[in-house]
Scaffold this motif. Structure first.
Motif, PDB file in Angstrom:
ATOM      1  N   UNK A   1       0.857  -1.185   0.000  1.00 23.92           N
ATOM      2  CA  UNK A   1       0.000   0.000   0.000  1.00 23.92           C
ATOM      3  C   UNK A   1       0.892   1.234   0.000  1.00 23.92           C
ATOM      4  N   UNK A   2       0.585   2.192  -0.882  1.00 22.65           N
ATOM      5  CA  UNK A   2       1.368   3.424  -0.884  1.00 22.65           C
ATOM      6  C   UNK A   2       0.442   4.635  -0.886  1.00 22.65           C
ATOM      7  N   UNK A   3      -0.880   4.354  -0.959  1.00 26.20           N
ATOM      8  CA  UNK A   3      -1.866   5.425  -1.045  1.00 26.20           C
ATOM      9  C   UNK A   3      -2.403   5.713   0.360  1.00 26.20           C
ATOM     10  N   UNK A   4      -2.368   6.979   0.757  1.00 24.97           N
ATOM     11  CA  UNK A   4      -2.839   7.349   2.090  1.00 24.97           C
ATOM     12  C   UNK A   4      -4.292   6.942   2.305  1.00 24.97           C
ATOM     13  N   UNK A   5      -5.052   6.936   1.210  1.00 24.14           N
ATOM     14  CA  UNK A   5      -6.464   6.535   1.285  1.00 24.14           C
ATOM     15  C   UNK A   5      -6.606   5.126   1.870  1.00 24.14           C
TER      16      UNK A   5
ATOM     17  N   UNK B   1       1.114   8.270  10.124  1.00 24.68           N
ATOM     18  CA  UNK B   1       0.856   7.804   8.753  1.00 24.68           C
ATOM     19  C   UNK B   1       2.103   7.155   8.166  1.00 24.68           C
ATOM     20  N   UNK B   2       1.995   5.885   7.749  1.00 22.71           N
ATOM     21  CA  UNK B   2       3.156   5.228   7.124  1.00 22.71           C
ATOM     22  C   UNK B   2       3.443   5.848   5.749  1.00 22.71           C
ATOM     23  N   UNK B   3       4.671   5.615   5.238  1.00 20.39           N
ATOM     24  CA  UNK B   3       4.961   5.970   3.850  1.00 20.39           C
ATOM     25  C   UNK B   3       4.585   4.820   2.922  1.00 20.39           C
ATOM     26  N   UNK B   4       4.816   3.592   3.435  1.00 17.46           N
ATOM     27  CA  UNK B   4       4.421   2.385   2.710  1.00 17.46           C
ATOM     28  C   UNK B   4       3.995   1.335   3.724  1.00 17.46           C
ATOM     29  N   UNK B   5       3.047   0.490   3.319  1.00 15.66           N
ATOM     30  CA  UNK B   5       2.739  -0.703   4.108  1.00 15.66           C
ATOM     31  C   UNK B   5       2.993  -1.884   3.197  1.00 15.66           C
ATOM     32  N   UNK B   6       3.734  -2.857   3.702  1.00 10.78           N
ATOM     33  CA  UNK B   6       4.076  -3.988   2.848  1.00 10.78           C
ATOM     34  C   UNK B   6       3.879  -5.292   3.619  1.00 10.78           C
ATOM     35  N   UNK B   7       3.382  -6.314   2.912  1.00 11.79           N
ATOM     36  CA  UNK B   7       3.111  -7.598   3.563  1.00 11.79           C
ATOM     37  C   UNK B   7       3.928  -8.713   2.917  1.00 11.79           C
ATOM     38  N   UNK B   8       5.153  -8.945   3.404  1.00 14.53           N
ATOM     39  CA  UNK B   8       5.993  -9.998   2.833  1.00 14.53           C
ATOM     40  C   UNK B   8       5.474 -11.381   3.208  1.00 14.53           C
ATOM     41  N   UNK B   9       5.910 -12.399   2.444  1.00  8.69           N
ATOM     42  CA  UNK B   9       5.483 -13.766   2.730  1.00  8.69           C
ATOM     43  C   UNK B   9       6.613 -14.599   3.349  1.00  8.69           C
ATOM     44  N   UNK B  10       7.884 -14.192   3.140  1.00  8.71           N
ATOM     45  CA  UNK B  10       8.986 -15.010   3.634  1.00  8.71           C
ATOM     46  C   UNK B  10      10.020 -14.155   4.374  1.00  8.71           C
ATOM     47  N   UNK B  11      10.853 -14.831   5.154  1.00  9.98           N
ATOM     48  CA  UNK B  11      11.938 -14.155   5.859  1.00  9.98           C
ATOM     49  C   UNK B  11      12.857 -13.447   4.872  1.00  9.98           C
ATOM     50  N   UNK B  12      13.112 -14.114   3.738  1.00  8.29           N
ATOM     51  CA  UNK B  12      14.007 -13.538   2.739  1.00  8.29           C
ATOM     52  C   UNK B  12      13.437 -12.221   2.210  1.00  8.29           C
TER      53      UNK B  12
END
Lengths: 460, 427
Positions: A21-25, A40-51
């Motif tokens: 997510x990069x949109x404030x909305x 407010x974050x700048x980005x939200x990211x959901x990784x799947x692995x440790x790598x």
């Protein structure tokens, strides 16, 4: 292409476009946790692995972006709130229970696994994971590691750190490593112990090996109503003073227990000064003896009603009432500021009196919920953010309550962590030398200060 | 701003949310995605941010709200007692007003909702489904080269075309032959079931006859309105509600029995559509007091359990609108356990929705399928002979899922299981 766009593209390259997510909305939903704090974050990211986590950490380093790990966002100290913006790494997709090793009674799980899911899975083998935060059906084990979470049953069992054997972490330089060992004590410096409770400031925990325990043979759960909160507090001190350590002794004052009853219809007597929820575990004969002892001890404190859970269903209902009480207070006011001070058990009664005096002084409602057996207070200050001045008043009252706790030989937090909300109270408890030593340690792990900035350490 | 206005109407309810996060793991769309934008707390945060002018909702924001199945599992999970159903309905009403500004949308939406509540269209549809299944056109569809070029959502929809059981259920009176004659019941027909699940509906009516009730299915009943209200068309909902209220409040019907959970919830919640104390508010409360879901009614009224032995491993997937809104949890399970020989096996997350959600499987095929996948794999791992359901939407959805995984598990209505046992016991 500006920096933010090129960064966005690089993040998408790592995890795919559906998990950024990069949109404030959109990101407004990641602004806060269980507290009223916001960022407010700048980005939200959901990784799947440790790598993937490691790659994201390297990327954030390159762009000098703060990194905030997030689980289910149920925390109660503002720990997952990106107060300085940055990259929020949400670990909720890393939610696989990798292995349950029945012979050695351990479970290996990813950090985004829900606390209760471990016990649910382990129950097939008669095992369970002991630390039980009230949010255990929603909070993640990674979050528990960050805050060194407790819960009602930690009176007998101890908190998170007592049940974690090893953790896989991504360090601030992007290195992936393990702290601790699967089945034995590790000689040398205990990095595992150091990391647990570091609130995301030393790195990100990605996998956990926890101890599992045998489920107790028998359980007895009692709900005891008293006419005053002092009676309930003194009864708690007396029970433990008599050499009995129940699995849990929980307390709710009138405001809290009435709200909990309204939310659950668990059968808590209304208008009691306070109620205790006591649970004892063990073999049937033990339990009967202990139960009798407890009844004898509390008799001196004029209990007005004693209920014993007739079956598992009623037991679950008692606990649902207790564990959902914070949310239930939403029926009284839309916001709460939850204090987590912990005092020596013998001081409970005196400190509760002072809390009540302070609440009157500030003209705010305070609902008291306590892990009474541990001396862990949760005075819950109720207010409405929409009312001008109320938020400041609530924060000030919270500070005053913490001061009372420390003056009575207590500490700032029993289980929620310091986070953002309590960082400025740290000097109440720690000397400049103590705080400096903590900072030295923090600098060794995270010299650039990118990991969860604005937490734990008071702002100078 | 239209959306903001609609959310502000339920502002008090919005601010009851203390964002504790307890609802996250109750939400099917959160569980399959891990995204907080697809969770109840997230959706409420978006409403709050709208009221506080932090965001101006756009098409993308609408999507997060659209993806809510409205199973309302977040309500029992919420310690603050937030009436989420009210929040999402009001928000969607606002979205509908915004979208209606597009003439094309307004036109299509109007036609779809008109069709959805038209008995004639639904009957026509059920004949199409009947023919489609009878001649195994699905096979032909999949072999056609053209199907490869169709969008995924069309393929998902094709795979969910339901099976048809028996002739449609007709309007009229079904009289009991039981000598201990009791009162007359009104029976709510629902929309799609009488056409495609005729046999199953007749079993329900027969069960009521067995208990000594005369059952009437009046032709003048109309759609309950839930499809309209879920999609924000409140004006039509109110129109439909008034019509049903006037019909079923008549003394001809001692009780109103409903066999679709969504209709049951809508009808029991008619009072939310009217101003407190108004004529129709009063009437809707009266109707609520005599309205029963068939499972609760059977559970309260069966004195002689069935005798036919059915030696099967049976699980139960509750309908969200029975469990979360009508709070009917135990009765269907107790009915299953009445049948001799049944080995009841609870499935792990039975309190989580299967993804059917009324029209949701049509409006959000991708998400509906994601939620279904998780559910059907759990059912697979439970090694059941039969998975029972208490609502037609769940029936169609799970059957589609079972066919997809080629499960041996049979999908069956609780009422069918019960009726089969009664019939078997008579021999």
């Amino acid at each position: 292409m500006d920096i933010s766009q090129s960064l966005n593209k690089k993040i998408i390259d790592i995890v795919g476009k559906d998990f950024v997510f990069a949109d404030k909305q959109d990101m407004v939903v990641y602004e806060s946790d269980g507290t009223h704090d916001k960022g407010m974050p700048d980005f939200v990211v959901l990784p799947r692995t440790t790598e993937e986590v490691a790659k994201l950490v390297l990327l954030a380093n390159e762009f000098e972006l703060p990194i905030i790990a997030r689980g289910s966002g149920t925390g109660l100290s503002g720990g997952a709130v990106p107060v300085h913006g940055g990259l929020v790494i949400s670990l909720n997709r890393m939610n696989t229970i990798i292995d349950i090793d029945v012979d050695s009674s351990t479970a290996t799980v990813e950090a985004g696994v829900i606390n209760l899911e471990i016990s649910n899975k382990a129950s097939e083998y008669g095992l369970f994971y002991a630390p039980d935060p009230s949010s255990q059906h929603a909070c993640t084990i990674g979050g528990n590691i960050a805050e060194n979470s407790g819960g009602p049953h930690c009176l007998a069992y101890g908190v998170t750190t007592n049940h974690v054997l090893a953790i896989e972490v991504v360090l601030p330089d992007g290195e992936i490593t393990w702290f601790g060992d699967f089945n034995k004590e590790v000689p040398g410096v205990d990095f595992r112990g150091l990391f647990i409770g570091s609130e995301g400031t030393f790195g990100i925990c990605t996998k956990v090996v926890v101890k599992l325990l045998q489920k107790p043979q028998d359980v007895k759960t009692m709900l005891i109503a008293f006419s005053s909160i002092q009676d309930a507090a003194n009864a708690t001190t007396a029970i433990i003073g008599a050499g009995i350590i129940p699995a849990a002794i929980e307390m709710m004052d009138k405001t809290a227990s009435d709200a909990a009853e309204e939310a659950t219809n668990a059968g808590i007597p209304k208008n009691s000064g306070a109620v205790l929820l006591i649970e004892i575990e063990g073999f049937e004969s033990d339990i009967n003896d202990q139960g009798k002892l407890i009844s004898d001890v509390i008799y001196e404190f004029n209990p007005v009603d004693i209920k014993i859970a007739k079956n598992d269903q009623e037991r679950d209902l008692f606990w649902k009432a207790r564990k959902g009480v914070l949310g239930a207070l939403g029926r009284i006011a839309p916001n709460y500021f939850l204090v987590d001070g912990t005092v020596p058990r013998t001081k409970l009664s005196a400190v509760l009196s002072e809390v009540s005096t302070l609440a009157k002084k500030y003209n705010l409602i305070v609902a008291n919920v306590l892990h009474a057996g541990d001396g862990n207070l949760h005075p819950c200050i109720l207010f409405d953010q929409q009312t001008p001045g109320d938020t400041d008043k609530a924060l000030k009252l919270g500070g005053d309550i913490l001061k009372v706790c420390v003056e009575n030989g207590g500490v700032l937090s029993g289980e929620h962590g310091i986070g953002y909300e309590k960082r400025d109270y740290m000097p109440l408890l720690f000397s400049e030398i103590d705080l400096n030593n903590m900072k030295i340690l923090k600098n060794i792990f995270d010299p650039d200060g990118l990991f969860n900035p604005g937490k734990i350490f008071p702002v100078e | 701003m239209i959306i903001k206005e609609h959310i502000e109407r339920v502002k008090d309810e919005v601010y009851k949310c203390v964002h504790c996060g307890f609802c996250l793991t109750a939400c099917p769309t959160y569980l399959v995605s891990g995204l907080e934008t697809e969770s109840p707390r997230g959706r409420i945060s978006l409403m709050k941010a709208t009221i506080e002018d932090q965001i101006v909702p756009d098409q993308n924001t609408f999507l997060h709200w659209d993806r809510c199945i409205q199973c309302r599992a977040c309500e029992p999970a919420c310690p603050s007692g937030v009436n989420y159903g009210l929040l999402i309905e009001s928000t969607k009403e606002g979205i509908n007003v915004v979208r209606s500004k597009s003439k094309l949308y307004k036109f299509i939406f109007k036609i779809i909702l008109k069709l959805a509540i038209s008995n004639r269209f639904i009957n026509f549809n059920s004949y199409i489904f009947r023919i489609y299944k009878k001649f195994n056109l699905s096979n032909i569809f999949n072999k056609l080269k053209i199907s490869r070029f169709l969008p995924n959502s069309i393929k998902i929809l094709e795979s969910m075309i339901p099976n048809v059981y028996g002739k449609p259920l007709k309007y009229g009176s079904y009289l009991t032959s039981n000598s201990l004659k009791k009162e007359k019941l009104g029976f709510f027909r629902g929309c799609i079931m009488p056409g495609i699940h005729g046999d199953n509906m007749r079993a329900s009516v027969n069960l009521l006859n067995l208990l000594g009730y005369d059952v009437t299915i009046p032709e003048s009943q109309v759609c309950c309105g839930s499809l309209n209200s879920h999609n924000g068309d409140m004006a039509t909902t109110i129109e439909l509600a008034k019509s049903n209220i006037d019909l079923f409040l008549k003394d001809d019907y001692k009780y109103l029995i409903i066999s679709a959970a969504g209709c049951g919830t809508r009808i029991k919640e008619y009072s939310q559509l009217f101003e407190k104390g108004s004529e129709y508010w009063d009437k809707s409360i009266q109707l609520k007091n005599k309205t029963y879901d068939i499972h609760e009614f059977l559970f309260e009224n069966i004195k002689t359990p069935p005798r036919g032995v059915i030696n099967k491993n049976v699980g139960y997937q509750p309908a969200c609108h029975l469990l979360n809104t009508q709070k009917i949890d135990e009765p269907p399970i107790e009915l299953i356990k009445m049948v001799p020989g049944i080995n009841f096996i609870p499935i792990p997350s039975s309190n989580i929705c299967c993804g059917a959600g009324g029209a949701y499987s049509v409006t959000q095929p991708k998400w509906s399928k994601m939620v279904l996948n998780k559910k059907i794999n759990e059912i697979k791992d439970s090694h059941l002979d039969i998975i029972t359901v208490s609502n037609p939407g769940c029936f169609i959805q799970l059957q589609g899922g079972a066919e997809m995984l080629k499960l041996k598990t049979e999908v069956m209505y609780v009422t069918d299981l019960l009726y089969n046992s009664y019939i078997k016991g008579e021999d």
